[in-house]
Design a protein around this motif. Structure first.
Motif, PDB file in Angstrom:
ATOM      1  N   LYS A 103     -21.341  19.814 -68.151  1.00  0.00           N
ATOM      2  CA  LYS A 103     -20.216  20.532 -67.547  1.00  0.00           C
ATOM      3  C   LYS A 103     -18.883  19.941 -67.986  1.00  0.00           C
ATOM      4  CE  LYS A 103     -22.494  21.913 -63.242  1.00  0.00           C
ATOM      5  NZ  LYS A 103     -22.298  21.798 -61.778  1.00  0.00           N
ATOM      6  N   THR A 119     -20.650  28.019 -64.495  1.00  0.00           N
ATOM      7  CA  THR A 119     -21.620  26.930 -64.361  1.00  0.00           C
ATOM      8  C   THR A 119     -22.781  27.338 -63.461  1.00  0.00           C
ATOM      9  OG1 THR A 119     -20.528  26.030 -62.413  1.00  0.00           O
ATOM     10  CG2 THR A 119     -19.803  25.190 -64.544  1.00  0.00           C
ATOM     11  N   ASP A 120     -23.888  26.601 -63.585  1.00  0.00           N
ATOM     12  CA  ASP A 120     -25.020  26.701 -62.660  1.00  0.00           C
ATOM     13  C   ASP A 120     -25.555  28.126 -62.533  1.00  0.00           C
ATOM     14  OD1 ASP A 120     -24.901  23.878 -61.849  1.00  0.00           O
ATOM     15  OD2 ASP A 120     -22.966  24.475 -61.006  1.00  0.00           O
ATOM     16  N   LEU A 138     -22.482  28.763 -52.429  1.00  0.00           N
ATOM     17  CA  LEU A 138     -22.386  28.371 -51.019  1.00  0.00           C
ATOM     18  C   LEU A 138     -23.753  27.939 -50.489  1.00  0.00           C
ATOM     19  CD1 LEU A 138     -19.822  30.985 -49.598  1.00  0.00           C
ATOM     20  CD2 LEU A 138     -19.388  28.711 -50.514  1.00  0.00           C
ATOM     21  N   ARG A 240     -30.555  11.763 -48.974  1.00  0.00           N
ATOM     22  CA  ARG A 240     -29.546  10.709 -49.068  1.00  0.00           C
ATOM     23  C   ARG A 240     -29.931   9.523 -48.187  1.00  0.00           C
ATOM     24  NH1 ARG A 240     -23.731  10.557 -49.855  1.00  0.00           N
ATOM     25  NH2 ARG A 240     -23.273   8.339 -49.953  1.00  0.00           N
ATOM     26  N   VAL A 275     -26.902  20.013 -44.169  1.00  0.00           N
ATOM     27  CA  VAL A 275     -26.256  20.940 -45.103  1.00  0.00           C
ATOM     28  C   VAL A 275     -26.033  20.298 -46.472  1.00  0.00           C
ATOM     29  CG1 VAL A 275     -23.924  20.418 -44.283  1.00  0.00           C
ATOM     30  CG2 VAL A 275     -24.391  22.615 -45.360  1.00  0.00           C
TER      31      VAL A 275
ATOM     32  N   ILE B  13     -18.026  22.896 -44.538  1.00  0.00           N
ATOM     33  CA  ILE B  13     -19.381  23.284 -44.945  1.00  0.00           C
ATOM     34  C   ILE B  13     -20.295  23.500 -43.749  1.00  0.00           C
ATOM     35  CG2 ILE B  13     -19.366  22.280 -47.254  1.00  0.00           C
ATOM     36  CD1 ILE B  13     -21.051  19.994 -46.131  1.00  0.00           C
ATOM     37  N   GLU B  36     -14.481  17.306 -48.351  1.00  0.00           N
ATOM     38  CA  GLU B  36     -15.022  15.979 -48.007  1.00  0.00           C
ATOM     39  C   GLU B  36     -15.072  15.036 -49.198  1.00  0.00           C
ATOM     40  OE1 GLU B  36     -18.354  17.305 -44.906  1.00  0.00           O
ATOM     41  OE2 GLU B  36     -18.899  15.541 -46.069  1.00  0.00           O
ATOM     42  N   LEU B  37     -15.454  15.569 -50.365  1.00  0.00           N
ATOM     43  CA  LEU B  37     -15.609  14.716 -51.541  1.00  0.00           C
ATOM     44  C   LEU B  37     -14.264  14.208 -52.057  1.00  0.00           C
ATOM     45  CD1 LEU B  37     -18.384  16.762 -53.342  1.00  0.00           C
ATOM     46  CD2 LEU B  37     -18.655  14.615 -52.099  1.00  0.00           C
ATOM     47  N   MET B 121     -15.536  14.413 -56.965  1.00  0.00           N
ATOM     48  CA  MET B 121     -16.491  14.794 -58.009  1.00  0.00           C
ATOM     49  C   MET B 121     -16.721  16.297 -58.061  1.00  0.00           C
ATOM     50  SD  MET B 121     -20.102  13.556 -56.298  1.00  0.00           S
ATOM     51  CE  MET B 121     -21.155  14.343 -57.507  1.00  0.00           C
ATOM     52  N   LEU B 124     -16.635  21.279 -52.510  1.00  0.00           N
ATOM     53  CA  LEU B 124     -17.882  21.674 -51.854  1.00  0.00           C
ATOM     54  C   LEU B 124     -18.006  23.189 -51.696  1.00  0.00           C
ATOM     55  CD1 LEU B 124     -18.364  18.862 -49.191  1.00  0.00           C
ATOM     56  CD2 LEU B 124     -19.703  19.284 -51.257  1.00  0.00           C
ATOM     57  N   ASP B 125     -16.972  23.942 -52.101  1.00  0.00           N
ATOM     58  CA  ASP B 125     -17.104  25.399 -52.075  1.00  0.00           C
ATOM     59  C   ASP B 125     -17.738  25.908 -53.376  1.00  0.00           C
ATOM     60  OD1 ASP B 125     -14.853  24.599 -53.455  1.00  0.00           O
ATOM     61  OD2 ASP B 125     -13.534  26.148 -52.653  1.00  0.00           O
ATOM     62  N   GLY B 126     -17.091  25.614 -54.491  1.00  0.00           N
ATOM     63  CA  GLY B 126     -17.593  26.145 -55.765  1.00  0.00           C
ATOM     64  C   GLY B 126     -18.617  25.250 -56.430  1.00  0.00           C
ATOM     65  N   LEU B 127     -18.492  23.940 -56.224  1.00  0.00           N
ATOM     66  CA  LEU B 127     -19.418  22.954 -56.795  1.00  0.00           C
ATOM     67  C   LEU B 127     -19.568  23.080 -58.309  1.00  0.00           C
ATOM     68  CD1 LEU B 127     -22.377  22.646 -54.234  1.00  0.00           C
ATOM     69  CD2 LEU B 127     -20.762  20.850 -54.901  1.00  0.00           C
ATOM     70  N   THR B 128     -18.493  23.460 -58.998  1.00  0.00           N
ATOM     71  CA  THR B 128     -18.635  23.580 -60.444  1.00  0.00           C
ATOM     72  C   THR B 128     -18.447  22.235 -61.139  1.00  0.00           C
ATOM     73  OG1 THR B 128     -16.317  23.986 -60.956  1.00  0.00           O
ATOM     74  CG2 THR B 128     -17.639  25.902 -60.322  1.00  0.00           C
ATOM     75  N   SER B 129     -17.687  21.323 -60.538  1.00  0.00           N
ATOM     76  CA  SER B 129     -17.366  20.023 -61.162  1.00  0.00           C
ATOM     77  C   SER B 129     -16.621  20.187 -62.484  1.00  0.00           C
ATOM     78  CB  SER B 129     -18.622  19.174 -61.387  1.00  0.00           C
ATOM     79  OG  SER B 129     -19.109  18.681 -60.172  1.00  0.00           O
ATOM     80  N   LEU B 146     -17.014  10.806 -62.474  1.00  0.00           N
ATOM     81  CA  LEU B 146     -18.221  10.528 -61.704  1.00  0.00           C
ATOM     82  C   LEU B 146     -18.413   9.035 -61.419  1.00  0.00           C
ATOM     83  CD1 LEU B 146     -19.841  13.058 -61.062  1.00  0.00           C
ATOM     84  CD2 LEU B 146     -21.575  12.337 -62.683  1.00  0.00           C
ATOM     85  N   ASP B 184     -19.224  10.364 -53.965  1.00  0.00           N
ATOM     86  CA  ASP B 184     -19.230   9.996 -52.547  1.00  0.00           C
ATOM     87  C   ASP B 184     -19.976   8.689 -52.321  1.00  0.00           C
ATOM     88  OD1 ASP B 184     -21.649  11.135 -53.260  1.00  0.00           O
ATOM     89  OD2 ASP B 184     -21.935  12.172 -51.359  1.00  0.00           O
ATOM     90  N   GLY B 185     -20.527   8.103 -53.402  1.00  0.00           N
ATOM     91  CA  GLY B 185     -21.172   6.803 -53.267  1.00  0.00           C
ATOM     92  C   GLY B 185     -20.220   5.648 -53.498  1.00  0.00           C
TER      93      GLY B 185
END
Lengths: 326, 264
Positions: A103, A119-120, A138, A240, A275, B13, B36-37, B121, B124-129, B146, B184-185
């Motif tokens: 990506k 993506t994805d 989502l 996690r 979630v 979320i 959050e991230l 990173m 949290l909506d699209g999560l495309t990074s 990352l 987030d780590g």
């Protein structure tokens, strides 16, 4: 999109064998490219010869082997190489396996070339000359169809989106060295160290057809999870909580910030289904959940849910499967 | 050290997230929050600023409510905030958003040089990074994406990160100025305390338009987007579900069900 070749980045292991999802991407590419054919991009020093039989079976016509002294693991350098391969092939569509590093290269390629990037993705079609991508968003609760309006499309495809099939007739892939002009700016990042992760002996988590996952309910004992995974020929994943507790390595963590999986079969054992975890697995084909807590949210999305003790249910299921399989 | 943290305003979320008829994430449902991230990125900036006597700017681009995201950053301890607010930005794809953020970082750099750009990173909506690498490309900065560990040596101006990929771990380094995206780590974000919340009220929030940034509205937003959502639909609930309580044979029944469904 007119009749132009489709370009696929050929992710491979250290021994030069293709990563399993690449065969899926090649199958998808072949459907979209038609007579224009599928071409590959080989990035890295590994020997392409190990992959040639699989590439021939997939009908790949040309492999552009990126020729550069710099490390293609740097995403900017990989983008330089993909840019050169786009020009050399005349392709209007580039497919990459969805991974964080791919990506990064996809984003760079889009900024540099004006391409549109999605993506994805879990499905692709060409409609009225445009690439249309299907994706689940989502945390697996919505599906979208997204068209690329730019002349060039860069698409990262999730593992397990299509069933890999060989071409009707095999090809004789031509491997061509492609000189890459690496931009001075691409080498400002230094790759100080890179350590390949040792394989677990099980299928790769991100692309496995079956994934068995252990969560808090295992209390650190993954034996039942591993046993069922091995009977099913699947990979072992974790939540996690389980990785943070040190019960299993961080590379096993499934979730929206860990590994995203969409296997044909997902089995969650002692997984509550928070979630953050659901975001990494909710697009799975079939979801099985075993949890002693009847209120665990994972039961809301399970196709087969068992309220019970995973240390009783999983071994019994494994034994019965062994019996049925003879 | 001057640090700019790019943050995003996203639907919580835990809420019932929706896509609108235009295929865009509904962000005005009242359930919006700082991604959050991105809290990990703000935390990283604050920790570095404390260690190296730095100044932290939180930057966002988004609708009116998006100011809540930078306010949260201020409450955590950032020094100032910038909100790019312009109707023409709506409908931007990741590349368009990177264009706007890059212009805003350059705008901030005109006052005093920016040493470090931080992001989360993923949104949290699209999560495309996609954004971190696209922004680095647009800013012509080296990118260290990352990061699960992050060390800055201001004496020699070097940043070193380690990161975990699907098949490898890597250590990357580059000289300032750089862009770093953090996982987030990396850290445990602090909660705004009462003092922080009170102090944030007096901190400046600058609102900028595309005209202020010299960005051609035609290159961003829906007008400049290279992708277009044709259709968005809520996924139908799963059908033919089996839910049972184990009375001693659930494992056997599960095995039979898997075989019947041809999943083994």
């Amino acid at each position: 999109m007119t009749a132009t070749p489709v370009l696929v980045l050929l992710d491979h292991a250290a021994d030069g064998t293709l990563r399993p999802p690449v065969r899926e991407l090649l199958t998808l590419a072949r459907e979209l490219a038609g007579d224009a054919g599928v071409q590959g991009v080989w990035a890295g020093d590994e020997d392409v010869a190990a992959a040639v039989p699989a590439l021939a079976a997939q009908g790949v016509t040309t492999v552009h082997r990126l020729a550069t002294d710099t490390d293609v693991h740097l995403s900017a350098v990989l983008a330089d190489g993909l840019e050169a391969a786009l020009a050399a092939s005349g392709a209007a569509l580039v497919l990459l396996v969805s991974s964080f590093e791919n990506k990064e290269a996809a984003a760079r390629l889009a900024v540099r070339t004006g391409a549109g990037v999605v993506t994805d993705v879990d499905g692709l079609e060409v409609q009225a000359g445009r690439v249309v991508a299907h994706k689940t968003v989502l945390a697996g609760t919505w599906t979208t169809r997204c068209a690329v309006s730019a002349p060039t499309a860069v698409v990262t495809v999730k593992a397990n989106s299509v069933v890999a099939q060989d071409a009707a007739a095999p090809s004789s892939p031509q491997v061509v060295d492609l000189p890459v002009e690496v931009r001075a700016s691409s080498t400002r990042v230094r790759l100080v160290e890179r350590t390949e992760l040792a394989g677990s002996g099980r299928p790769d988590l991100g692309s496995a057809h079956v994934v068995v996952v252990g969560g808090r309910g295992t209390e650190g004992d993954f034996s039942a999870v591993e046993e069922l995974a091995d009977v099913l020929g699947g990979a072992v994943g974790a939540t996690r909580v389980a990785t943070d507790e040190g019960w299993i390595g961080h590379d096993a963590q499934i979730g929206q910030t860990g590994v995203t999986v969409s296997p044909r079969l997902y089995v969650g054992a002692g997984v509550s289904g928070a979630v953050h975890h659901r975001g990494g697995m909710q697009a799975s084909g079939t979801i099985v959940a075993v949890n002693s807590d009847p209120d665990a949210p994972i039961f809301e999305i399970a196709d087969f849910g068992v309220v019970g003790d995973l240390f009783a249910v999983l071994p019994q299921a494994a034994a019965e499967l062994r019996r049925l399989q003879g | 050290m001057r640090i700019v943290v790019c943050v995003k305003f996203v639907p919580d979320i835990q809420s019932d997230r929706q896509l609108g008829p235009d295929g865009r994430v509904v962000r005005d449902g009242g359930d919006g929050t700082l991604n959050e991230l991105d809290e990990n990125a703000v935390e990283a900036a604050l920790a570095l600023a404390e260690e190296h006597d730095g100044h932290v700017v939180v930057l966002t681009v988004g609708p009116d409510d998006a100011v809540d995201a930078v306010r949260k950053g201020l409450q955590m301890g950032a020094d100032e905030a910038v909100h790019v607010l312009d109707d023409a930005v709506a409908g931007s794809d990741a590349i368009g958003t990177a264009t706007v953020l890059a212009a805003a970082v350059r705008h901030l750099g005109a006052d005093a040089p920016v040493d470090l750009v931080l992001t989360g990173m993923a949104g949290l909506d699209g999560l495309t990074s996609l954004l971190p690498a696209a922004l680095a490309e647009a800013l012509d900065l080296p990118a260290l994406p990352l990061a699960s560990t992050l060390a800055v040596d201001p004496a020699v101006g070097t940043v070193t990160v380690t990161r975990r990929l699907d098949h490898a771990t890597e250590t990357l380094s580059a000289d300032l100025p750089v862009l770093v995206s953090v996982t987030d780590g990396l850290n445990e974000p602090r909660y705004p305390n009462f003092k922080g919340i009170m102090a944030a009220r007096k901190k400046p929030v600058t609102t900028l338009t595309l005209a202020d940034l010299g960005v051609d509205p035609g290159t961003v937003g829906a007008a400049g987007a290279r992708t277009e959502v044709l259709e968005a639909a809520a996924r139908p609930p799963r059908e033919d579900r089996v839910l049972l309580t184990d009375t001693g044979d659930a494992g056997t029944r599960l095995a039979a069900w898997l075989v019947e469904r041809k999943l083994v």
